[in-house]
Enzyme design. Structure first.
Site, PDB file in Angstrom:
ATOM      1  CB  THR A 166      -5.001  24.719  69.770  1.00 31.76           C
ATOM      2  OG1 THR A 166      -6.305  24.399  69.291  1.00 31.76           O
ATOM      3  CG2 THR A 166      -4.970  24.546  71.285  1.00 31.76           C
ATOM      4  CE  LYS A 199      -9.592  23.831  70.355  1.00 29.30           C
ATOM      5  NZ  LYS A 199      -8.944  24.123  69.076  1.00 29.30           N
ATOM      6  CE  LYS A 212      -1.047  21.803  68.328  1.00 30.04           C
ATOM      7  NZ  LYS A 212      -1.954  22.870  68.855  1.00 30.04           N
TER       8      LYS A 212
END
Length: 305
Positions: A104, A180, A248
Protein backbone atom coordinates in the site's frame (compact mmCIF):
# COMPACT_ATOMS: atom_id res chain seq x y z
CA UNK A 1 14.77 -23.67 -10.09
CA UNK A 2 12.81 -25.76 -12.62
CA UNK A 3 13.13 -29.15 -14.25
CA UNK A 4 14.11 -28.95 -17.93
CA UNK A 5 11.59 -31.70 -18.72
CA UNK A 6 8.68 -29.61 -17.49
CA UNK A 7 6.74 -27.29 -19.83
CA UNK A 8 8.14 -23.77 -19.78
CA UNK A 9 6.46 -21.68 -17.11
CA UNK A 10 7.17 -18.27 -15.71
CA UNK A 11 9.74 -18.45 -12.94
CA UNK A 12 8.48 -16.55 -9.90
CA UNK A 13 10.02 -15.01 -6.82
CA UNK A 14 8.45 -13.48 -3.71
CA UNK A 15 10.21 -10.86 -1.58
CA UNK A 16 8.75 -10.46 1.90
CA UNK A 17 7.43 -13.47 3.80
CA UNK A 18 5.24 -11.78 6.34
CA UNK A 19 1.66 -12.81 7.09
CA UNK A 20 0.59 -12.07 3.52
CA UNK A 21 3.72 -12.85 1.53
CA UNK A 22 4.25 -16.29 3.01
CA UNK A 23 0.68 -17.28 2.19
CA UNK A 24 1.06 -15.97 -1.35
CA UNK A 25 4.29 -17.91 -1.85
CA UNK A 26 2.59 -21.06 -0.59
CA UNK A 27 -0.36 -20.48 -2.92
CA UNK A 28 2.03 -20.28 -5.86
CA UNK A 29 3.69 -23.50 -4.75
CA UNK A 30 0.26 -25.16 -4.46
CA UNK A 31 -0.46 -24.09 -8.05
CA UNK A 32 2.62 -25.98 -9.20
CA UNK A 33 5.16 -23.18 -9.53
CA UNK A 34 8.77 -23.36 -8.46
CA UNK A 35 8.98 -20.41 -6.09
CA UNK A 36 12.10 -18.56 -5.01
CA UNK A 37 11.96 -16.32 -1.96
CA UNK A 38 13.93 -13.74 -0.06
CA UNK A 39 13.25 -12.32 3.39
CA UNK A 40 15.42 -10.35 5.78
CA UNK A 41 14.68 -13.09 8.31
CA UNK A 42 16.85 -15.82 6.85
CA UNK A 43 15.21 -18.45 9.02
CA UNK A 44 11.80 -17.67 7.52
CA UNK A 45 13.10 -18.08 3.98
CA UNK A 46 14.89 -21.28 5.01
CA UNK A 47 11.62 -22.61 6.43
CA UNK A 48 9.90 -22.03 3.11
CA UNK A 49 12.78 -23.76 1.34
CA UNK A 50 12.18 -26.81 3.51
CA UNK A 51 8.62 -26.87 2.14
CA UNK A 52 9.99 -27.15 -1.39
CA UNK A 53 10.82 -23.60 -2.41
CA UNK A 54 14.21 -22.02 -2.94
CA UNK A 55 15.71 -19.41 -0.60
CA UNK A 56 17.99 -16.66 -1.97
CA UNK A 57 20.38 -14.60 0.08
CA UNK A 58 19.65 -11.25 -1.59
CA UNK A 59 16.93 -9.58 -3.63
CA UNK A 60 19.34 -9.29 -6.54
CA UNK A 61 20.14 -13.00 -6.60
CA UNK A 62 16.45 -13.83 -6.57
CA UNK A 63 15.66 -11.27 -9.28
CA UNK A 64 18.28 -12.75 -11.61
CA UNK A 65 16.60 -16.16 -11.37
CA UNK A 66 12.97 -15.24 -12.10
CA UNK A 67 10.64 -13.85 -14.76
CA UNK A 68 8.14 -12.36 -12.31
CA UNK A 69 9.15 -10.85 -8.96
CA UNK A 70 6.37 -10.21 -6.43
CA UNK A 71 7.10 -7.63 -3.73
CA UNK A 72 5.08 -8.02 -0.53
CA UNK A 73 6.74 -5.54 1.82
CA UNK A 74 5.29 -2.92 4.12
CA UNK A 75 5.75 0.43 2.40
CA UNK A 76 7.33 2.41 -0.41
CA UNK A 77 10.63 2.79 1.46
CA UNK A 78 10.97 -0.97 1.65
CA UNK A 79 10.07 -1.34 -2.05
CA UNK A 80 12.83 1.18 -2.80
CA UNK A 81 15.29 -0.98 -0.87
CA UNK A 82 14.13 -4.15 -2.62
CA UNK A 83 14.59 -2.60 -6.05
CA UNK A 84 17.31 0.01 -5.75
CA UNK A 85 19.18 -0.69 -2.53
CA UNK A 86 22.46 -2.54 -2.17
CA UNK A 87 22.00 -6.00 -3.72
CA UNK A 88 18.71 -4.67 -5.17
CA UNK A 89 16.54 -6.30 -7.81
CA UNK A 90 16.02 -3.58 -10.42
CA UNK A 91 19.34 -4.04 -12.20
CA UNK A 92 19.21 -7.84 -11.97
CA UNK A 93 15.77 -8.42 -13.48
CA UNK A 94 16.06 -9.36 -17.14
CA UNK A 95 14.50 -7.08 -19.79
CA UNK A 96 10.85 -8.09 -20.17
CA UNK A 97 10.56 -9.38 -16.60
CA UNK A 98 7.70 -8.11 -14.43
CA UNK A 99 7.81 -6.59 -10.97
CA UNK A 100 4.45 -6.98 -9.18
CA UNK A 101 4.15 -4.44 -6.35
CA UNK A 102 1.63 -5.48 -3.66
CA UNK A 103 2.31 -2.85 -0.99
CA UNK A 104 0.00 0.00 0.00
CA UNK A 105 1.76 3.13 -1.27
CA UNK A 106 1.16 6.63 -2.56
CA UNK A 107 -0.46 6.28 -6.02
CA UNK A 108 1.76 8.97 -7.50
CA UNK A 109 4.87 7.17 -6.31
CA UNK A 110 3.60 3.94 -7.86
CA UNK A 111 2.92 5.66 -11.18
CA UNK A 112 6.46 7.07 -11.20
CA UNK A 113 7.92 3.64 -10.40
CA UNK A 114 6.50 2.28 -13.64
CA UNK A 115 8.64 4.77 -15.57
CA UNK A 116 11.76 4.12 -13.50
CA UNK A 117 11.55 0.40 -14.19
CA UNK A 118 10.74 0.93 -17.86
CA UNK A 119 14.10 2.68 -18.23
CA UNK A 120 15.64 -0.69 -17.34
CA UNK A 121 13.34 -2.65 -19.65
CA UNK A 122 11.38 -4.07 -16.71
CA UNK A 123 7.57 -4.24 -16.78
CA UNK A 124 5.50 -3.24 -13.77
CA UNK A 125 2.15 -4.08 -12.24
CA UNK A 126 0.64 -1.88 -9.55
CA UNK A 127 -1.12 -4.63 -7.58
CA UNK A 128 -2.11 -3.87 -3.97
CA UNK A 129 -3.83 -6.69 -2.11
CA UNK A 130 -6.61 -7.12 0.42
CA UNK A 131 -8.00 -10.06 2.34
CA UNK A 132 -5.71 -10.84 5.25
CA UNK A 133 -3.40 -13.69 6.11
CA UNK A 134 -6.01 -16.45 5.96
CA UNK A 135 -7.12 -15.54 2.44
CA UNK A 136 -3.50 -15.15 1.34
CA UNK A 137 -2.80 -18.70 2.52
CA UNK A 138 -5.89 -19.96 0.68
CA UNK A 139 -5.05 -18.15 -2.58
CA UNK A 140 -8.21 -16.06 -2.21
CA UNK A 141 -6.90 -12.51 -2.03
CA UNK A 142 -8.45 -9.56 -3.80
CA UNK A 143 -5.91 -7.88 -6.08
CA UNK A 144 -6.42 -4.31 -7.31
CA UNK A 145 -4.20 -4.10 -10.36
CA UNK A 146 -3.23 -1.76 -13.14
CA UNK A 147 -0.49 -1.86 -15.73
CA UNK A 148 0.40 -2.63 -19.32
CA UNK A 149 -0.98 -5.44 -21.44
CA UNK A 150 2.56 -6.82 -21.73
CA UNK A 151 2.93 -7.05 -17.96
CA UNK A 152 -0.41 -8.80 -17.60
CA UNK A 153 0.41 -11.30 -20.34
CA UNK A 154 3.27 -12.71 -18.29
CA UNK A 155 1.91 -12.21 -14.78
CA UNK A 156 -1.78 -13.13 -15.21
CA UNK A 157 -1.48 -16.87 -14.36
CA UNK A 158 0.47 -16.00 -11.21
CA UNK A 159 -2.08 -13.39 -10.15
CA UNK A 160 -4.82 -15.98 -10.54
CA UNK A 161 -2.88 -18.47 -8.41
CA UNK A 162 -2.56 -15.98 -5.56
CA UNK A 163 -6.06 -14.54 -5.56
CA UNK A 164 -9.77 -15.16 -5.61
CA UNK A 165 -10.43 -12.02 -7.66
CA UNK A 166 -8.11 -9.94 -9.82
CA UNK A 167 -9.45 -6.51 -10.77
CA UNK A 168 -7.84 -4.99 -13.88
CA UNK A 169 -8.39 -1.28 -13.37
CA UNK A 170 -6.47 0.29 -16.23
CA UNK A 171 -3.39 0.29 -18.40
CA UNK A 172 -1.28 2.64 -16.29
CA UNK A 173 0.19 2.19 -12.86
CA UNK A 174 -1.35 4.11 -9.97
CA UNK A 175 -5.00 3.19 -10.48
CA UNK A 176 -4.65 0.02 -8.42
CA UNK A 177 -3.09 2.01 -5.60
CA UNK A 178 -5.84 4.63 -5.77
CA UNK A 179 -8.49 1.96 -5.25
CA UNK A 180 -6.46 0.46 -2.40
CA UNK A 181 -6.31 3.90 -0.75
CA UNK A 182 -10.12 4.10 -0.84
CA UNK A 183 -10.33 0.57 0.57
CA UNK A 184 -7.98 1.49 3.42
CA UNK A 185 -10.05 4.56 4.21
CA UNK A 186 -13.03 2.29 4.76
CA UNK A 187 -11.06 -0.42 6.56
CA UNK A 188 -9.48 2.01 9.01
CA UNK A 189 -12.72 3.86 9.73
CA UNK A 190 -14.60 0.58 10.19
CA UNK A 191 -12.02 -0.77 12.67
CA UNK A 192 -12.05 2.50 14.62
CA UNK A 193 -15.85 2.57 14.66
CA UNK A 194 -16.04 -1.09 15.69
CA UNK A 195 -13.65 -0.44 18.57
CA UNK A 196 -15.61 2.63 19.67
CA UNK A 197 -18.90 0.73 19.60
CA UNK A 198 -17.54 -2.27 21.50
CA UNK A 199 -15.91 0.00 24.08
CA UNK A 200 -19.15 1.90 24.64
CA UNK A 201 -21.15 -1.29 25.08
CA UNK A 202 -18.70 -2.77 27.57
CA UNK A 203 -18.49 0.52 29.50
CA UNK A 204 -22.29 0.60 29.66
CA UNK A 205 -22.33 -2.84 31.27
CA UNK A 206 -23.23 -5.07 28.31
CA UNK A 207 -21.37 -8.41 28.38
CA UNK A 208 -18.87 -8.32 25.51
CA UNK A 209 -19.88 -11.73 24.14
CA UNK A 210 -23.57 -10.81 24.11
CA UNK A 211 -22.84 -7.49 22.41
CA UNK A 212 -20.80 -9.23 19.73
CA UNK A 213 -23.52 -11.81 19.13
CA UNK A 214 -26.26 -9.20 18.71
CA UNK A 215 -24.29 -6.79 16.54
CA UNK A 216 -23.04 -9.49 14.17
CA UNK A 217 -26.69 -10.41 13.51
CA UNK A 218 -27.91 -6.82 13.16
CA UNK A 219 -27.76 -3.99 10.66
CA UNK A 220 -24.84 -2.33 12.45
CA UNK A 221 -22.49 -5.21 11.66
CA UNK A 222 -19.50 -4.85 9.37
CA UNK A 223 -16.84 -7.28 8.18
CA UNK A 224 -14.29 -5.45 10.34
CA UNK A 225 -16.49 -5.58 13.44
CA UNK A 226 -17.08 -9.29 12.96
CA UNK A 227 -13.41 -10.04 12.27
CA UNK A 228 -11.54 -7.71 14.61
CA UNK A 229 -13.77 -7.77 17.66
CA UNK A 230 -13.13 -11.51 18.04
CA UNK A 231 -9.56 -10.47 18.89
CA UNK A 232 -10.95 -8.22 21.62
CA UNK A 233 -13.18 -11.01 22.96
CA UNK A 234 -10.16 -13.31 23.10
CA UNK A 235 -7.96 -10.65 24.66
CA UNK A 236 -5.44 -11.56 21.99
CA UNK A 237 -3.69 -8.66 20.25
CA UNK A 238 -1.11 -10.71 18.41
CA UNK A 239 -0.64 -8.62 15.26
CA UNK A 240 -2.16 -9.86 12.03
CA UNK A 241 -2.35 -6.25 10.85
CA UNK A 242 -0.74 -3.87 13.32
CA UNK A 243 -1.89 -0.49 14.65
CA UNK A 244 1.07 1.14 12.92
CA UNK A 245 -0.10 -0.20 9.54
CA UNK A 246 -3.16 2.00 9.83
CA UNK A 247 -1.10 4.94 11.06
CA UNK A 248 0.69 4.59 7.72
CA UNK A 249 -2.28 3.74 5.52
CA UNK A 250 -4.66 6.37 6.84
CA UNK A 251 -1.80 8.84 6.55
CA UNK A 252 -1.58 7.91 2.86
CA UNK A 253 -5.35 8.37 2.56
CA UNK A 254 -5.08 11.91 3.92
CA UNK A 255 -2.03 12.65 1.77
CA UNK A 256 -3.93 11.54 -1.34
CA UNK A 257 -6.89 13.79 -0.56
CA UNK A 258 -4.88 16.90 0.37
CA UNK A 259 -3.85 17.99 -3.15
CA UNK A 260 -7.49 17.64 -4.20
CA UNK A 261 -8.54 19.85 -1.26
CA UNK A 262 -10.94 17.04 -0.43
CA UNK A 263 -12.20 16.83 3.18
CA UNK A 264 -12.02 13.47 4.97
CA UNK A 265 -13.39 14.06 8.48
CA UNK A 266 -13.98 10.40 9.34
CA UNK A 267 -10.62 9.23 8.01
CA UNK A 268 -8.87 12.04 9.88
CA UNK A 269 -10.54 11.09 13.15
CA UNK A 270 -9.71 7.41 12.68
CA UNK A 271 -6.11 8.35 11.90
CA UNK A 272 -5.89 10.27 15.17
CA UNK A 273 -7.24 7.25 17.05
CA UNK A 274 -4.56 4.97 15.60
CA UNK A 275 -1.91 7.64 16.25
CA UNK A 276 -3.02 7.83 19.89
CA UNK A 277 -2.80 4.04 20.18
CA UNK A 278 0.67 4.04 18.64
CA UNK A 279 1.84 6.88 20.88
CA UNK A 280 0.61 4.85 23.86
CA UNK A 281 2.97 2.02 22.96
CA UNK A 282 0.46 -0.14 21.06
CA UNK A 283 1.87 0.34 17.56
CA UNK A 284 3.10 -3.24 17.18
CA UNK A 285 -0.12 -4.79 18.51
CA UNK A 286 -3.03 -5.94 16.35
CA UNK A 287 -5.01 -3.04 14.91
CA UNK A 288 -7.97 -4.01 17.09
CA UNK A 289 -5.85 -2.72 20.02
CA UNK A 290 -7.08 0.76 19.07
CA UNK A 291 -9.91 -0.09 21.50
CA UNK A 292 -7.42 0.36 24.34
CA UNK A 293 -7.41 4.16 23.91
CA UNK A 294 -10.82 4.41 25.59
CA UNK A 295 -10.54 5.01 29.35
CA UNK A 296 -12.23 2.99 32.05
CA UNK A 297 -13.19 0.02 29.86
CA UNK A 298 -12.72 -3.42 31.42
CA UNK A 299 -11.69 -5.36 28.33
CA UNK A 300 -11.80 -9.17 28.18
CA UNK A 301 -8.64 -10.87 29.36
CA UNK A 302 -6.89 -13.67 27.51
CA UNK A 303 -7.95 -17.16 28.48
CA UNK A 304 -5.27 -18.91 30.49
CA UNK A 305 -3.82 -22.00 28.82
Amino acid sequence: MSDQNEPARARVGVVGLGAMGLGMARSLRAAGYDVGVHDLRAETAAGFAREGGTAFGTCGELAAAVDVLVGVVVNAAQVETVLFGAEGAADRLRPGAVFVMCSTVDPGWSAALEGRLAERGVLYLDAPISGGAARAAAGELTMMTSGSTEAYSLADPLLEAMSGTVYRLGERAGLGSKVKIVNQLLAGVHIAAAAEAMALGIKAGVPAEALYEVITHSAGNSWMFENRMTHVLDGDYTPLSAVDIFVKDLGLVLDTARPERFPLPLAATAHQMFLQASASGLGAEDDSAVIKIFPGVDLPKPVEA
